[in-house]
Design a protein around this motif. Structure first.
Motif, PDB file in Angstrom:
ATOM      1  N   GLY A  16       0.809  -1.209   0.000  1.00 42.08           N
ATOM      2  CA  GLY A  16       0.000   0.000   0.000  1.00 42.08           C
ATOM      3  C   GLY A  16       0.844   1.261   0.000  1.00 42.08           C
ATOM      4  O   GLY A  16       2.083   1.214   0.034  1.00 42.08           O
ATOM      5  N   SER A  17       0.138   2.399  -0.025  1.00 46.76           N
ATOM      6  CA  SER A  17       0.783   3.707  -0.066  1.00 46.76           C
ATOM      7  C   SER A  17       0.134   4.656   0.930  1.00 46.76           C
ATOM      8  O   SER A  17      -1.046   4.493   1.282  1.00 46.76           O
ATOM      9  CB  SER A  17       0.666   4.315  -1.475  1.00 46.76           C
ATOM     10  OG  SER A  17       1.304   3.511  -2.440  1.00 46.76           O
ATOM     11  N   ARG A  19       0.485   9.108   2.087  1.00 46.40           N
ATOM     12  CA  ARG A  19       1.163  10.390   1.961  1.00 46.40           C
ATOM     13  C   ARG A  19       1.122  11.088   3.309  1.00 46.40           C
ATOM     14  O   ARG A  19       0.040  11.427   3.806  1.00 46.40           O
ATOM     15  CB  ARG A  19       0.541  11.288   0.895  1.00 46.40           C
ATOM     16  CG  ARG A  19       1.392  12.541   0.640  1.00 46.40           C
ATOM     17  CD  ARG A  19       0.883  13.413  -0.479  1.00 46.40           C
ATOM     18  NE  ARG A  19      -0.251  14.234  -0.081  1.00 46.40           N
ATOM     19  CZ  ARG A  19      -0.622  15.344  -0.720  1.00 46.40           C
ATOM     20  NH1 ARG A  19       0.056  15.753  -1.775  1.00 46.40           N
ATOM     21  NH2 ARG A  19      -1.672  16.023  -0.305  1.00 46.40           N
ATOM     22  N   ARG A  69      11.103   4.266  -3.396  1.00 42.45           N
ATOM     23  CA  ARG A  69       9.764   4.051  -2.827  1.00 42.45           C
ATOM     24  C   ARG A  69       9.226   5.301  -2.131  1.00 42.45           C
ATOM     25  O   ARG A  69       8.019   5.506  -2.079  1.00 42.45           O
ATOM     26  CB  ARG A  69       9.803   2.909  -1.810  1.00 42.45           C
ATOM     27  CG  ARG A  69      10.233   1.571  -2.385  1.00 42.45           C
ATOM     28  CD  ARG A  69       9.994   0.440  -1.385  1.00 42.45           C
ATOM     29  NE  ARG A  69      10.767   0.624  -0.158  1.00 42.45           N
ATOM     30  CZ  ARG A  69      10.225   0.691   1.062  1.00 42.45           C
ATOM     31  NH1 ARG A  69       8.912   0.596   1.220  1.00 42.45           N
ATOM     32  NH2 ARG A  69      10.994   0.831   2.132  1.00 42.45           N
ATOM     33  N   THR A  71       9.216   9.561  -1.590  1.00 46.21           N
ATOM     34  CA  THR A  71       9.493  10.820  -2.262  1.00 46.21           C
ATOM     35  C   THR A  71       9.166  11.970  -1.324  1.00 46.21           C
ATOM     36  O   THR A  71       8.034  12.059  -0.820  1.00 46.21           O
ATOM     37  CB  THR A  71       8.680  10.969  -3.550  1.00 46.21           C
ATOM     38  OG1 THR A  71       8.937   9.867  -4.419  1.00 46.21           O
ATOM     39  CG2 THR A  71       9.040  12.265  -4.267  1.00 46.21           C
ATOM     40  N   GLN A  84       5.680  10.980   0.346  1.00 50.10           N
ATOM     41  CA  GLN A  84       4.898   9.945  -0.336  1.00 50.10           C
ATOM     42  C   GLN A  84       5.612   8.622  -0.142  1.00 50.10           C
ATOM     43  O   GLN A  84       6.805   8.500  -0.484  1.00 50.10           O
ATOM     44  CB  GLN A  84       4.771  10.267  -1.824  1.00 50.10           C
ATOM     45  CG  GLN A  84       4.019   9.229  -2.622  1.00 50.10           C
ATOM     46  CD  GLN A  84       2.542   9.169  -2.294  1.00 50.10           C
ATOM     47  OE1 GLN A  84       1.908  10.203  -2.102  1.00 50.10           O
ATOM     48  NE2 GLN A  84       1.986   7.963  -2.213  1.00 50.10           N
ATOM     49  N   ASN A  86       5.437   4.546  -0.894  1.00 47.04           N
ATOM     50  CA  ASN A  86       4.827   3.512  -1.735  1.00 47.04           C
ATOM     51  C   ASN A  86       5.447   2.155  -1.448  1.00 47.04           C
ATOM     52  O   ASN A  86       6.493   2.042  -0.810  1.00 47.04           O
ATOM     53  CB  ASN A  86       5.027   3.861  -3.212  1.00 47.04           C
ATOM     54  CG  ASN A  86       4.402   5.169  -3.605  1.00 47.04           C
ATOM     55  OD1 ASN A  86       3.345   5.556  -3.091  1.00 47.04           O
ATOM     56  ND2 ASN A  86       5.054   5.875  -4.517  1.00 47.04           N
ATOM     57  N   SER A  87       4.776   1.119  -1.943  1.00 50.16           N
ATOM     58  CA  SER A  87       5.272  -0.262  -1.821  1.00 50.16           C
ATOM     59  C   SER A  87       5.663  -0.565  -0.372  1.00 50.16           C
ATOM     60  O   SER A  87       6.752  -1.077  -0.093  1.00 50.16           O
ATOM     61  CB  SER A  87       6.476  -0.473  -2.752  1.00 50.16           C
ATOM     62  OG  SER A  87       6.129  -0.197  -4.090  1.00 50.16           O
ATOM     63  N   LEU A  88       4.764  -0.250   0.532  1.00 53.25           N
ATOM     64  CA  LEU A  88       5.062  -0.415   1.951  1.00 53.25           C
ATOM     65  C   LEU A  88       5.200  -1.877   2.329  1.00 53.25           C
ATOM     66  O   LEU A  88       4.510  -2.751   1.789  1.00 53.25           O
ATOM     67  CB  LEU A  88       3.964   0.244   2.793  1.00 53.25           C
ATOM     68  CG  LEU A  88       4.054   1.768   2.869  1.00 53.25           C
ATOM     69  CD1 LEU A  88       2.721   2.368   3.278  1.00 53.25           C
ATOM     70  CD2 LEU A  88       5.147   2.181   3.834  1.00 53.25           C
TER      71      LEU A  88
END
Length: 126
Positions: A16-17, A19, A69, A71, A84, A86-88
């Motif tokens: 999951g992602s 922010r 992953r 940012t 941000q 991602n790819s947790l």
């Protein structure tokens, strides 16, 4: 003179992602020509580690474990710093903090940062 407030954490599944946001407030009249904003994280029983930094010259730096992953970015109009993620994976589970230091970003050493937010929890389940 500098106050930081994180938000955006939560519980997600692997892959999951999220922010994360950090609202930055500076006292009236505060002027710092050169400064650095950073994101750190701390898991239970582990030391606080830097994951990303952004200088007001636009330069960014990432820990090897999050490159590609995570940012880091900022919206100056909103006085907000973002991360941000991602790819947790479960290994990313931690309390995430934003931090401020005068001067160049340089080291990820937490002791160099002078102001900290209260943190936002990120929990990743498998």
């Amino acid at each position: 003179e500098v106050q930081l407030a994180e938000s955006g954490g939560g519980s997600v599944q692997t892959g999951g992602s999220l922010r994360l946001s950090c609202e930055v407030s500076k006292a009236s009249g505060y002027a710092e020509d050169l400064y650095c904003m950073g994101w750190f994280r701390q898991a239970p029983g582990r030391e606080r580690e830097g994951v990303a930094s952004l200088g007001n010259d636009g330069g960014t730096r990432y820990a090897d474990s999050v490159k590609g992953r995570f940012t880091i970015s900022q919206d100056n109009a909103k006085n907000t710093l973002y991360l941000q993620i991602n790819s947790l994976t479960p290994g990313d589970t931690a309390m995430y903090y934003c931090a401020f230091k005068p001067g160049f970003c340089g080291t990820f050493s937490p002791g160099r940062y002078t102001h900290w937010g209260q943190g936002t929890q990120v929990t990743v389940s498998s």
